[in-house]
Motif scaffolding. Sequence first.
Motif, PDB file in Angstrom:
ATOM      1  N   THR A 153       0.843  -1.195   0.000  1.00 54.55           N
ATOM      2  CA  THR A 153       0.000   0.000   0.000  1.00 54.55           C
ATOM      3  C   THR A 153       0.877   1.242   0.000  1.00 54.55           C
ATOM      4  OG1 THR A 153      -1.847   1.128   1.104  1.00 54.55           O
ATOM      5  CG2 THR A 153      -0.167   0.140   2.510  1.00 54.55           C
ATOM      6  N   ALA A 155       0.711   5.860  -1.231  1.00 49.91           N
ATOM      7  CA  ALA A 155       0.258   6.891  -2.176  1.00 49.91           C
ATOM      8  C   ALA A 155       1.403   7.855  -2.434  1.00 49.91           C
ATOM      9  CB  ALA A 155      -0.949   7.640  -1.629  1.00 49.91           C
ATOM     10  N   ALA A 189       3.172   4.410 -12.299  1.00 47.62           N
ATOM     11  CA  ALA A 189       1.827   4.196 -11.748  1.00 47.62           C
ATOM     12  C   ALA A 189       1.211   2.918 -12.282  1.00 47.62           C
ATOM     13  CB  ALA A 189       0.933   5.391 -12.077  1.00 47.62           C
ATOM     14  N   LYS A 190       1.336   2.682 -13.582  1.00 49.49           N
ATOM     15  CA  LYS A 190       0.755   1.484 -14.191  1.00 49.49           C
ATOM     16  C   LYS A 190       1.436   0.215 -13.690  1.00 49.49           C
ATOM     17  CE  LYS A 190       0.047   1.780 -18.679  1.00 49.49           C
ATOM     18  NZ  LYS A 190       0.335   2.135 -20.093  1.00 49.49           N
ATOM     19  N   ILE A 193       0.621  -0.204  -9.313  1.00 46.72           N
ATOM     20  CA  ILE A 193      -0.729  -0.358  -8.778  1.00 46.72           C
ATOM     21  C   ILE A 193      -0.990  -1.816  -8.419  1.00 46.72           C
ATOM     22  CG2 ILE A 193      -1.812  -0.610 -11.054  1.00 46.72           C
ATOM     23  CD1 ILE A 193      -3.279   0.986  -7.817  1.00 46.72           C
ATOM     24  N   ARG A 198      -0.397   3.769  -5.325  1.00 48.69           N
ATOM     25  CA  ARG A 198      -0.966   4.704  -6.297  1.00 48.69           C
ATOM     26  C   ARG A 198      -0.011   5.864  -6.530  1.00 48.69           C
ATOM     27  NH1 ARG A 198      -4.817   7.642  -5.380  1.00 48.69           N
ATOM     28  NH2 ARG A 198      -4.845   7.562  -3.108  1.00 48.69           N
ATOM     29  N   ASN A 200       0.183   9.533  -8.697  1.00 52.43           N
ATOM     30  CA  ASN A 200      -0.552  10.535  -9.458  1.00 52.43           C
ATOM     31  C   ASN A 200       0.237  11.835  -9.507  1.00 52.43           C
ATOM     32  OD1 ASN A 200      -3.304   9.296 -10.128  1.00 52.43           O
ATOM     33  ND2 ASN A 200      -3.162   8.893  -7.927  1.00 52.43           N
ATOM     34  N   ASP A 247      -7.737   8.413   0.543  1.00 52.82           N
ATOM     35  CA  ASP A 247      -8.556   7.279   0.131  1.00 52.82           C
ATOM     36  C   ASP A 247      -9.676   7.685  -0.828  1.00 52.82           C
ATOM     37  OD1 ASP A 247      -7.003   5.649   1.704  1.00 52.82           O
ATOM     38  OD2 ASP A 247      -8.390   5.643   3.408  1.00 52.82           O
ATOM     39  N   ALA A 250      -9.068   6.751  -4.478  1.00 49.91           N
ATOM     40  CA  ALA A 250      -8.644   5.358  -4.643  1.00 49.91           C
ATOM     41  C   ALA A 250      -8.690   4.884  -6.095  1.00 49.91           C
ATOM     42  CB  ALA A 250      -9.516   4.447  -3.781  1.00 49.91           C
ATOM     43  N   ASN A 251      -9.553   5.469  -6.904  1.00 48.90           N
ATOM     44  CA  ASN A 251      -9.686   5.026  -8.289  1.00 48.90           C
ATOM     45  C   ASN A 251      -8.832   5.843  -9.253  1.00 48.90           C
ATOM     46  OD1 ASN A 251     -10.938   3.022  -9.927  1.00 48.90           O
ATOM     47  ND2 ASN A 251     -12.182   4.618 -10.873  1.00 48.90           N
ATOM     48  N   VAL A 253      -5.306   6.545 -10.715  1.00 51.68           N
ATOM     49  CA  VAL A 253      -3.988   5.934 -10.873  1.00 51.68           C
ATOM     50  C   VAL A 253      -3.360   6.487 -12.155  1.00 51.68           C
ATOM     51  CG1 VAL A 253      -2.714   3.784 -11.225  1.00 51.68           C
ATOM     52  CG2 VAL A 253      -4.707   3.825  -9.706  1.00 51.68           C
TER      53      VAL A 253
END
Length: 266
Positions: A153, A155, A189-190, A193, A198, A200, A247, A250-251, A253
């Motif tokens: 996990t 970010a 990022a790709k 994940i 994540r 961004n 959070d 979360a979607n 990426v």
Amino acid sequence: MDGDVRVGRFEGKVAMVTGAGSGMGAAAARQLAAEGAQAVVLADVNSEAASAVAKELPAGRAVALDVADAAAVDAAVDDVLREHDRLDVLVHAAGVDDPEAKQVIADALAESRPPEVTDRLTDAAWQRVMRINLDGTFHLLRAAVRGMRPAGTGAIVVIGSSSVFDTPVGYPHYAASKAGVHALSQAVAKEVITSGIRVNVVAPGPTETGMAARTPAALRSDLTDPGVRPYATPEEIADIALFLASDAAANLVGAVLLANGGRFTA
């Protein structure tokens, strides 16, 4: 604090912010602390500036860091992992511009002539911008991913630039460095994940930072459009960065969020 603080959004998190001695980095560090981060490591090449901000924060600790130094970046992230056993959030805001190129552009604007930068751009000026902006981003991404993968996990938010899209005349090295930052961040990022990490990007337009304060008046005036929002505050950009780190995103990426106040769309 002018940011949109949501108390507890980063409760118990361990965060690291580069470029934390001023501007967007300092704003992000303050907001992370205000929103419950257990620890905030403020990294900056200017250790005194980072220390001054860290003293404001109950969970803040400053560290001197030149992001162009790969070994120093690895050591700084390793220290965080050794002390806290994890790294939950990285906001990478460290970067440089080129004051000399800005002055050439400003002089050309004042004299109503096209700027002539590329043919006089030195290897040293090119390499400085690339080393700090692009290489530095690679160093931070690599170190953070190494630290976050075992936990499954994390970010990471990278500060890019809207100059990637409008490629300002006379600023090829800066635009190229930030275009590399965007592509690098999206490629990573790709990949990561699948490990629960994540990555961004925020791409700010003109923002009231130390860089903006050093911008010559003629160029600053050229970047000021009365038809759109004024220069962003560091807190406004930090709001976007911390949304991406939260959070609630979360979607998202590999996103690049253009934050230029409506100057143009990508």
